[in-house]
Write a protein that holds these residues in place. Structure first.
Motif, PDB file in Angstrom:
ATOM      1  N   ALA A 373       0.430  -1.378   0.015  1.00  0.00           N
ATOM      2  CA  ALA A 373      -0.163  -0.201  -0.215  1.00  0.00           C
ATOM      3  C   ALA A 373       1.209   1.254   0.271  1.00  0.00           C
ATOM      4  CB  ALA A 373      -0.623   0.048   1.041  1.00  0.00           C
ATOM      5  N   LYS A 374       1.767   1.080   0.608  1.00  0.00           N
ATOM      6  CA  LYS A 374       3.086   2.058   0.504  1.00  0.00           C
ATOM      7  C   LYS A 374       4.080   2.240  -0.234  1.00  0.00           C
ATOM      8  CE  LYS A 374       2.218   2.256   5.661  1.00  0.00           C
ATOM      9  NZ  LYS A 374       2.747   2.131   7.223  1.00  0.00           N
ATOM     10  N   THR A 375       4.321   3.633  -1.135  1.00  0.00           N
ATOM     11  CA  THR A 375       5.389   3.672  -2.114  1.00  0.00           C
ATOM     12  C   THR A 375       6.478   3.237  -1.683  1.00  0.00           C
ATOM     13  OG1 THR A 375       4.004   5.040  -2.870  1.00  0.00           O
ATOM     14  CG2 THR A 375       6.139   5.118  -3.320  1.00  0.00           C
ATOM     15  N   CYS A 376       6.882   2.589  -2.386  1.00  0.00           N
ATOM     16  CA  CYS A 376       8.905   2.606  -1.971  1.00  0.00           C
ATOM     17  C   CYS A 376       9.222   2.031  -3.382  1.00  0.00           C
ATOM     18  CB  CYS A 376       8.875   0.988  -1.355  1.00  0.00           C
ATOM     19  SG  CYS A 376       8.224  -0.108  -1.609  1.00  0.00           S
ATOM     20  N   VAL A 377      10.416   1.925  -2.743  1.00  0.00           N
ATOM     21  CA  VAL A 377      11.508   2.346  -3.847  1.00  0.00           C
ATOM     22  C   VAL A 377      13.085   0.896  -4.033  1.00  0.00           C
ATOM     23  CG1 VAL A 377      13.291   4.422  -3.450  1.00  0.00           C
ATOM     24  CG2 VAL A 377      13.037   4.186  -5.599  1.00  0.00           C
ATOM     25  N   LEU A 378      13.503   1.306  -4.572  1.00  0.00           N
ATOM     26  CA  LEU A 378      15.116  -0.124  -4.846  1.00  0.00           C
ATOM     27  C   LEU A 378      15.663   0.051  -5.885  1.00  0.00           C
ATOM     28  CD1 LEU A 378      14.612  -3.457  -3.415  1.00  0.00           C
ATOM     29  CD2 LEU A 378      15.404  -3.139  -5.728  1.00  0.00           C
ATOM     30  N   HIS A 379      16.840  -0.287  -5.556  1.00  0.00           N
ATOM     31  CA  HIS A 379      17.990  -0.037  -6.939  1.00  0.00           C
ATOM     32  C   HIS A 379      17.901  -1.661  -7.158  1.00  0.00           C
ATOM     33  CE1 HIS A 379      22.266   1.084  -8.600  1.00  0.00           C
ATOM     34  NE2 HIS A 379      21.412   1.456  -9.497  1.00  0.00           N
ATOM     35  N   PRO A 380      18.336  -2.540  -8.221  1.00  0.00           N
ATOM     36  CA  PRO A 380      17.647  -3.479  -7.960  1.00  0.00           C
ATOM     37  C   PRO A 380      19.516  -4.190  -8.587  1.00  0.00           C
ATOM     38  CG  PRO A 380      16.382  -2.974  -9.291  1.00  0.00           C
ATOM     39  CD  PRO A 380      17.018  -1.739  -9.363  1.00  0.00           C
ATOM     40  N   ALA A 381      20.144  -3.318  -9.062  1.00  0.00           N
ATOM     41  CA  ALA A 381      21.650  -3.665  -9.177  1.00  0.00           C
ATOM     42  C   ALA A 381      22.179  -3.379  -7.506  1.00  0.00           C
ATOM     43  CB  ALA A 381      22.718  -2.757 -10.386  1.00  0.00           C
ATOM     44  N   SER A 382      22.338  -3.248  -6.577  1.00  0.00           N
ATOM     45  CA  SER A 382      23.010  -3.002  -6.241  1.00  0.00           C
ATOM     46  C   SER A 382      21.854  -3.708  -5.062  1.00  0.00           C
ATOM     47  CB  SER A 382      22.601  -1.335  -5.123  1.00  0.00           C
ATOM     48  OG  SER A 382      23.692  -0.506  -5.934  1.00  0.00           O
ATOM     49  N   HIS A 383      20.502  -4.104  -5.036  1.00  0.00           N
ATOM     50  CA  HIS A 383      19.761  -4.629  -4.568  1.00  0.00           C
ATOM     51  C   HIS A 383      19.184  -6.244  -4.430  1.00  0.00           C
ATOM     52  CE1 HIS A 383      19.343  -0.287  -2.448  1.00  0.00           C
ATOM     53  NE2 HIS A 383      19.835  -0.421  -2.142  1.00  0.00           N
ATOM     54  N   THR A 384      18.861  -6.203  -4.968  1.00  0.00           N
ATOM     55  CA  THR A 384      17.642  -7.576  -5.502  1.00  0.00           C
ATOM     56  C   THR A 384      18.552  -8.225  -6.209  1.00  0.00           C
ATOM     57  OG1 THR A 384      16.466  -6.848  -7.381  1.00  0.00           O
ATOM     58  CG2 THR A 384      15.000  -6.917  -4.587  1.00  0.00           C
ATOM     59  N   HIS A 385      19.058  -8.171  -7.382  1.00  0.00           N
ATOM     60  CA  HIS A 385      20.387  -8.674  -8.145  1.00  0.00           C
ATOM     61  C   HIS A 385      21.730  -8.360  -7.385  1.00  0.00           C
ATOM     62  CE1 HIS A 385      16.027  -8.320 -10.391  1.00  0.00           C
ATOM     63  NE2 HIS A 385      16.205  -8.998 -11.562  1.00  0.00           N
ATOM     64  N   ARG A 386      21.849  -8.050  -6.855  1.00  0.00           N
ATOM     65  CA  ARG A 386      23.307  -7.306  -6.632  1.00  0.00           C
ATOM     66  C   ARG A 386      23.925  -8.989  -7.247  1.00  0.00           C
ATOM     67  NH1 ARG A 386      25.047  -3.376  -3.182  1.00  0.00           N
ATOM     68  NH2 ARG A 386      27.401  -3.568  -2.096  1.00  0.00           N
TER      69      ARG A 386
END
Length: 426
Positions: A373-386
């Motif tokens: 429900a809340k807006t969130c942001v992520l940098h895939p190359a640094s986080h989920t696809h690190r």
């Protein structure tokens, strides 16, 4: 509940209270269940009768929520797991073993890529990753005699590639294997993969289904349409006697429920990745408002995507709701009501600008999460696809500067104002 529309199913499927019983789904917070005789319980252990005896295998709260999701997707049965990753693993491991092979879309979520490309490889199950946009002739080359399944996402996380479900289903079936589709981002509100030929659907229920970042969970739903018995030599785990259950043959005893029954009675028995009844109760509350939230997510995401697409500091926006997007026509075919609330985009300043932008956001939060429900942001190359190298990142559709922006259900103008001030600092 099959005659009701999805908004009604989200509220009423899975649990029907009787006279004087709780209107809300009860939480059966118990590990075990009582029986009067040893023979009664023995029949449950032998799968000769239905009932509850240990929550690792079945629980009334969990089963009600699983039945609701199965109804939403149009499947014959479902099993809840402790996470979306567990659902992905079980969905494949239920029909694969050492020496087998899987064809998988290269644009899947980074955790799924690692699961199939690294961890399951250690178990002797190899995967070939293919470009989901590749022509049929090229995709056919990925198959081997030992291929047991095809895995893909309806909307890829975070590249937002829209899968041509009919194309992949046709290819999979021509090679006599099922198509397994992760439908997390689209949800059954916006896409029903079974209607386009998919055989098995998975979800990370942690995302839109829960909607409030309150529980981690997953689900596998079986359409009941794949004919396991027809390819008995290939899927012998379903079509030959299971000695751990006194020689039961799942396809013979359980028919269209063979796949889900095996996943429950065998994999959950031995590996135990179960959700708690409390978590399932929370998930059910999220499901009740799913259609309303998905509609708002899509509405807000459309406005945000249009704003970003027109901004001078944004070099590219991935969102199938935009007319110029590569997947706009596919999205209209498979998801005419909308896709999801997730957008990915790049800034003209590249990776450094992306970091400055994210650190400047005030309303949106940097979080290892998406689709709530809340807006969130992520940098895939640094986080989920690190864990991926540059070549793997490119194959997954993830550039070094890509930003994944999960649009919440706040007022759209507030989200855009937050973007505006952050972009000024980027």
């Amino acid at each position: 509940m099959s005659n009701y529309r999805i908004e009604t199913k989200c509220l009423h499927s899975g649990y029907k209270p009787g006279k004087g019983e709780p209107r809300q789904l009860p939480i059966y917070q118990s590990t075990t269940f009582k029986y009067d005789t040893t023979d009664e319980m023995g029949k449950l252990f032998d799968l000769e009768e239905e009932g509850y005896f240990y929550t690792r295998l079945q629980n009334p709260t969990n089963d009600a929520v699983a039945a609701k999701i199965a109804d939403l997707e149009g499947g014959v049965g479902a099993i809840l797991t402790s996470s979306g990753q567990a659902a992905t693993f079980y969905s494949i491991f239920n029909i694969c073993e050492a020496g087998d092979h899987v064809v998988c879309s290269s644009t899947v979520y980074g955790g799924t890529f690692n699961l199939l490309g690294v961890t399951m490889k250690k178990l002797g199950i190899e995967s070939t990753f293919v470009d989901p946009d590749a022509p049929v002739e090229e995709l056919n080359k990925a198959f081997r005699p030992n291929t047991k399944a095809v895995f893909a996402e309806t909307i890829a996380n975070p590249a937002l590639v829209v899968l041509d479900i009919e194309k992949f289903a046709k290819i999979a079936h021509e090679h006599e294997v099922p198509l397994i589709v992760d439908n997390t981002f689209a949800t059954p509100v916006n896409c029903r993969p079974f209607e386009w030929g998919a055989d098995i659907v998975t979800h990370s229920t942690t995302k839109y289904m829960d909607g409030h970042a309150a529980q981690v969970g997953g689900v596998i739903v079986d359409s009941g349409n794949f004919d396991w018995a027809k390819y008995g030599d290939k899927y012998h785990g379903l079509t030959t006697p299971d000695e751990s259950y006194h020689g039961i043959v799942y396809t013979e005893r359980f028919g269209k429920l063979a796949y889900i029954t095996k996943a429950t009675s065998q994999l959950m028995r031995d590996l135990g990745s179960i959700p708690s009844p409390q978590n399932c109760f929370i998930l059910n509350l999220g499901l009740e408002s799913l259609p309303l939230r998905v509609e708002r997510h899509c509405y807000n995401a459309q406005k945000v995507a249009e704003y970003l697409n027109a901004h001078e500091k944004v070099s590219h926006v991935n969102f199938a709701g935009l007319p110029g997007d590569k997947y706009h026509e596919l999205a209209k075919k498979y998801m005419p009501k909308g896709t999801c609330g997730v957008i990915s985009f790049e800034l003209t300043g590249g990776r450094e600008a992306a970091v400055r932008f994210m650190d400047s956001l005030k309303l949106a939060t940097i979080a290892t999460h998406v689709a709530d429900a809340k807006t969130c942001v992520l940098h895939p190359a640094s986080h989920t696809h690190r864990q991926m190298n540059d070549e793997e990142l490119a194959a997954a559709g993830v550039s070094p500067g890509m930003i994944r922006f999960s649009v919440g259900i706040e007022n759209a103008e507030d989200i855009i104002e937050d973007l505006e001030q952050a972009l000024a600092n980027a």
